[in-house]
Motif scaffolding. Structure first.
Motif, PDB file in Angstrom:
ATOM      1  N   ARG A 113       0.811  -1.043  -0.045  1.00 43.60           N
ATOM      2  CA  ARG A 113      -0.065   0.086   0.047  1.00 43.60           C
ATOM      3  C   ARG A 113       0.985   1.483   0.036  1.00 43.60           C
ATOM      4  O   ARG A 113       0.387   2.430  -0.602  1.00 43.60           O
ATOM      5  N   ILE A 114       1.969   1.231   0.498  1.00 41.80           N
ATOM      6  CA  ILE A 114       3.067   2.443   0.786  1.00 41.80           C
ATOM      7  C   ILE A 114       3.332   2.801  -0.532  1.00 41.80           C
ATOM      8  O   ILE A 114       3.937   4.237  -0.768  1.00 41.80           O
ATOM      9  N   LEU A 115       3.358   1.977  -1.653  1.00 43.36           N
ATOM     10  CA  LEU A 115       3.690   2.251  -2.971  1.00 43.36           C
ATOM     11  C   LEU A 115       2.750   2.312  -3.951  1.00 43.36           C
ATOM     12  O   LEU A 115       3.024   2.220  -5.220  1.00 43.36           O
ATOM     13  N   ASP A 154       8.504   7.392   3.924  1.00 43.87           N
ATOM     14  CA  ASP A 154       8.300   8.099   5.029  1.00 43.87           C
ATOM     15  C   ASP A 154       6.993   9.038   4.728  1.00 43.87           C
ATOM     16  O   ASP A 154       6.559  10.121   5.627  1.00 43.87           O
ATOM     17  N   GLY A 155       6.095   8.913   3.613  1.00 42.40           N
ATOM     18  CA  GLY A 155       5.132   9.564   3.463  1.00 42.40           C
ATOM     19  C   GLY A 155       5.388  11.136   2.892  1.00 42.40           C
ATOM     20  O   GLY A 155       4.811  11.983   2.887  1.00 42.40           O
ATOM     21  N   GLY A 202       5.084   7.971  -2.690  1.00 42.36           N
ATOM     22  CA  GLY A 202       4.393   6.852  -1.867  1.00 42.36           C
ATOM     23  C   GLY A 202       3.311   7.457  -1.295  1.00 42.36           C
ATOM     24  O   GLY A 202       2.814   8.657  -1.458  1.00 42.36           O
ATOM     25  N   TYR A 203       2.623   6.532  -0.271  1.00 46.80           N
ATOM     26  CA  TYR A 203       1.589   6.663   0.518  1.00 46.80           C
ATOM     27  C   TYR A 203       2.052   7.887   1.575  1.00 46.80           C
ATOM     28  O   TYR A 203       2.871   7.939   2.453  1.00 46.80           O
ATOM     29  N   ARG A 204       0.896   8.760   1.817  1.00 44.38           N
ATOM     30  CA  ARG A 204       0.869   9.637   2.907  1.00 44.38           C
ATOM     31  C   ARG A 204      -0.456   9.296   3.844  1.00 44.38           C
ATOM     32  O   ARG A 204      -1.520   9.557   2.891  1.00 44.38           O
ATOM     33  N   GLN A 230       0.057   2.980   8.412  1.00 45.47           N
ATOM     34  CA  GLN A 230      -0.998   2.534   7.475  1.00 45.47           C
ATOM     35  C   GLN A 230      -0.470   1.946   6.310  1.00 45.47           C
ATOM     36  O   GLN A 230      -1.309   1.264   5.538  1.00 45.47           O
ATOM     37  N   GLY A 231       0.754   2.518   5.920  1.00 46.43           N
ATOM     38  CA  GLY A 231       1.237   2.143   4.407  1.00 46.43           C
ATOM     39  C   GLY A 231       1.652   0.653   4.385  1.00 46.43           C
ATOM     40  O   GLY A 231       1.728   0.153   3.529  1.00 46.43           O
ATOM     41  N   PHE A 232       2.572   0.184   5.534  1.00 47.56           N
ATOM     42  CA  PHE A 232       3.143  -1.117   5.580  1.00 47.56           C
ATOM     43  C   PHE A 232       2.078  -2.098   6.009  1.00 47.56           C
ATOM     44  O   PHE A 232       1.274  -1.964   7.271  1.00 47.56           O
ATOM     45  N   GLY A 233       2.531  -3.391   5.389  1.00 52.31           N
ATOM     46  CA  GLY A 233       1.444  -4.553   6.099  1.00 52.31           C
ATOM     47  C   GLY A 233       2.157  -5.075   7.216  1.00 52.31           C
ATOM     48  O   GLY A 233       3.451  -4.563   7.385  1.00 52.31           O
TER      49      GLY A 233
END
Lengths: 527, 106
Positions: free
Chosen positions: A110-112, A355-356, A360-362, A380-383
């Motif tokens: 999700r983070i990318l 790191d947002g 990637g995900y923020r 939130q971004g890493f599983g």
């Protein structure tokens, strides 16, 4: 038999004889994707339907428009009498952990999920420069962290084309499943502990983990930088050799690539095994099993896993190879504990960059503190798998534990390397050209059977990970079917930069088993 | 099962790692880490060979197969706007972040 079921070399021959076109090959392959793949993985999936449970789900992103443009360009060049390269018109898939400019590159995290790569990884660049047609980006365990592909944030996760209630293996699960199901004859994967070889074995295809430094890591999203090796997955040894020849070689953009000359992997394939010394080791015929009480026990590998190895040895002996038994590889059993330390330390370091802030995900909710932004975005971004690796990496490398864990793991890694050096020493007691072993402790296990137990999952790599610690090359070959009709794999390991020899042995084995009944059996999704 | 990574130590690691975990996630991850440590503890019983050099790579990087360092030359980035376009918040070519926490020195 459709075009998409042929090998890259067969397709190439048809194309050069003008009996087909790159556009026709692509159309046949896309038709197969449409028939077997089902919906692609996404980070916000609908619940699984019965239909989903029968599909392969290899893809995250299908780059069909880009592929069509490439295929048309290849056809024009062929029509103009040009040679567009050794992979002209051959569709290939790419594990979604390699950057390809202008395409989503997610690492199945999700983070990318919203990241579009601004540049292209060297191995992909070389495949395209050789005329290859990129079909799309295929699924993997999140950041390659797993051996079943179930940890991907992009669900539904891939399923094994031989039995869709089973995992395809991992982390290059989408690659192996795609190659097995006729969704492109070649796939680019990566192997850090067995992530090419284990899924290739589970899906009945050929996989090569090249020598560390043989294939550039430029543009590969890093897991454990001292262990990661990009490499090919293919339907047979000849295709694997063809693809490896295209991607191997030094790259000024990856200082760890070796300048050692790249062998012509296809030229030596048919030379046979006469005079080669191939070893068997009792240390690869026993496995460690984590028990439910948190302990560990040692057992022989299951008979159905051992039998193909013994048979391969007999077939190779009959062709003139010398089989050397009882080669000691005593540090094999330490491969997983060492990996638990080294890979986590390297992964934690590599994952600090998410790191947002830059890409990637923020986390969407506004915060007024940068550190809180980091925590929210990463939380939130890493599983769970990246989080496990970051935390373990930080623990075992902390100042007060580093001597006990990290330094010690590096020492044991050197001992694993020395096992191989002794076995392959041309003046030593064994003088092996290759070691022959099973690839995996079991055939493909069921979906949900292991996922969640991170220790049991890691031990799925116990027969493949020593080669990553040592840096030596490994080749896995399909070697029959289990009682349940699941593919079984055998593995060949060799000295640094001996890929040509391993492929040559693999080809000799392939020739010796050409008439075997199991070779005519097709995966479940194609029956 | 070992409990070497206590809830307090775990909370410290989570803070250092800049992660935010739900209570359920934290419980699962801490349990798995302690489980993994049992496998890692096997390393402590292995007699080390002190004569073996410790390296961080498997393949030995001899001069014969190592690349010469690249020339230290200035290269223009061909597509800075594509790279900046990846950032969640940008203003006039700068990446925008929330305030960086600081403590006033007395």
């Amino acid at each position: 038999m459709e075009l998409c079921d042929l090998t890259a070399r067969e397709l190439s021959a048809l194309l050069r004889a003008r009996k087909t076109s790159a556009v026709e090959i692509l159309a046949s392959t896309l038709e197969r994707v449409g028939a077997v793949d089902g919906r692609p993985g996404t980070p916000d999936p609908a619940p699984l339907s019965d239909e989903d449970r029968r599909k392969v789900h290899a893809f995250i992103t299908l780059t069909d428009e880009r592929a069509l443009a490439q295929a048309k360009a290849i056809d024009s060049r062929l029509a103009a009498g040009e040679d567009p390269g050794p992979l002209a018109g051959i569709p290939f898939t790419v594990k979604d952990v390699f950057c390809v400019r202008g395409t989503p590159t997610t690492a199945a995290s999700r983070i990318l999920a919203n990241f579009t790569a601004p540049y292209t990884a060297t191995p992909v660049e070389r495949l395209e420069a050789a005329g290859g047609v990129m079909l799309g980006k295929v699924n993997l365990d999140e950041f390659t962290f797993g051996s079943s592909n179930e940890s991907t944030a992009f669900q539904p996760s891939p399923r094994n084309p031989w039995d869709t209630s089973r995992v395809p293996g991992g982390s290059s699960g989408g690659s192996a499943a795609a190659v097995a199901a006729g969704e492109g004859p070649l796939s680019l994967g990566t192997d850090t502990a067995g992530s090419i070889r284990q899924p290739a074995a589970f899906c009945g295809v050929v996989g090569v983990k090249p020598t560390y430094g043989r294939v550039s890591r430029y543009g590969l999203i890093a897991f454990a930088s001292s262990l990661d090796c990009p490499g090919p997955l293919a339907r047979d040894v000849g295709d694997a050799a063809l693809m490896l020849g295209v991607i191997a070689g030094p790259d000024p953009r990856d200082a760890t690539t070796a300048t050692a000359p790249v062998d012509d992997y296809t030229a030596a394939l048919e030379r046979g095994v006469k005079g080669l010394r191939i070893g068997l080791s009792p240390d690869y015929m026993r496995i460690t099993i984590p028990t439910p009480d948190g302990g560990f026990e040692e057992r022989p590998v299951p008979e159905e896993v051992a039998a193909p190895v013994r048979r391969a040895a007999e077939l190779l002996r009959a062709q003139g190879a010398e089989i050397i038994e009882d080669v000691p590889m005593p540090n094999t059993r330490h491969g997983i504990p060492v990996f638990f330390v080294i890979s986590r330390v390297e992964a934690a370091s590599n994952l600090h960059r998410y790191d947002g802030v830059k890409y990637g995900y923020r986390a969407p909710e506004p915060v007024d503190d940068l550190r809180l932004l980091y925590k929210r975005s990463r939380g939130q971004g890493f599983g769970p798998q990246p989080k496990l690796r970051i935390l373990m990496g930080m623990y075992v490398s902390a100042a007060q534990y580093s001597a006990q864990y990290y330094r010690r793991a590096l020492s044991v890694r050197s001992m694993i390397r020395r096992d191989f050096e002794i076995a392959f020493d041309p003046h030593g007691p064994y003088r092996l050209d290759a070691l022959l072993t099973p690839t995996t402790p079991t055939p493909a296990f069921g979906m949900q059977a292991v996922y969640g137990d991170s220790v049991l999952m890691q031990y799925a790599d116990q027969l493949t990970v020593p080669a990553n610690h040592a840096g030596v090359p490994g080749l896995t070959l399909p070697a029959g079917l289990s009682g349940d009709g699941l593919p079984l794999g055998i593995q060949l390991l060799g000295p640094d930069f001996s890929e040509a020899t391993l492929l040559r042995i693999g080809r000799a084995y392939e020739r010796a088993t050409e008439g075997d009944a199991w070779r005519a059996v097709r995966p479940q999704v194609l029956r | 099962m070992s409990d070497a990574i206590t809830p307090e130590l775990f909370a410290h690691l989570v803070d250092l790692a800049a992660l935010e975990l739900s209570p359920e996630e934290a419980e699962y991850i801490r349990g798995q880490l302690n489980h993994q440590l049992q496998a890692i503890h096997e390393l402590e019983a292995i007699p080390l060979d002190e004569t073996l050099p410790v390296t961080s790579h498997g393949v030995a990087y001899t001069a014969a197969i190592s690349q010469a360092p690249r020339e230290d030359t200035w290269q223009a980035c061909p597509n800075p706007e594509e790279i900046l376009a990846q950032a969640p918040q940008v203003e006039e070519g700068y990446i925008v972040v929330p305030d960086i926490p600081h403590t006033k020195l007395e």
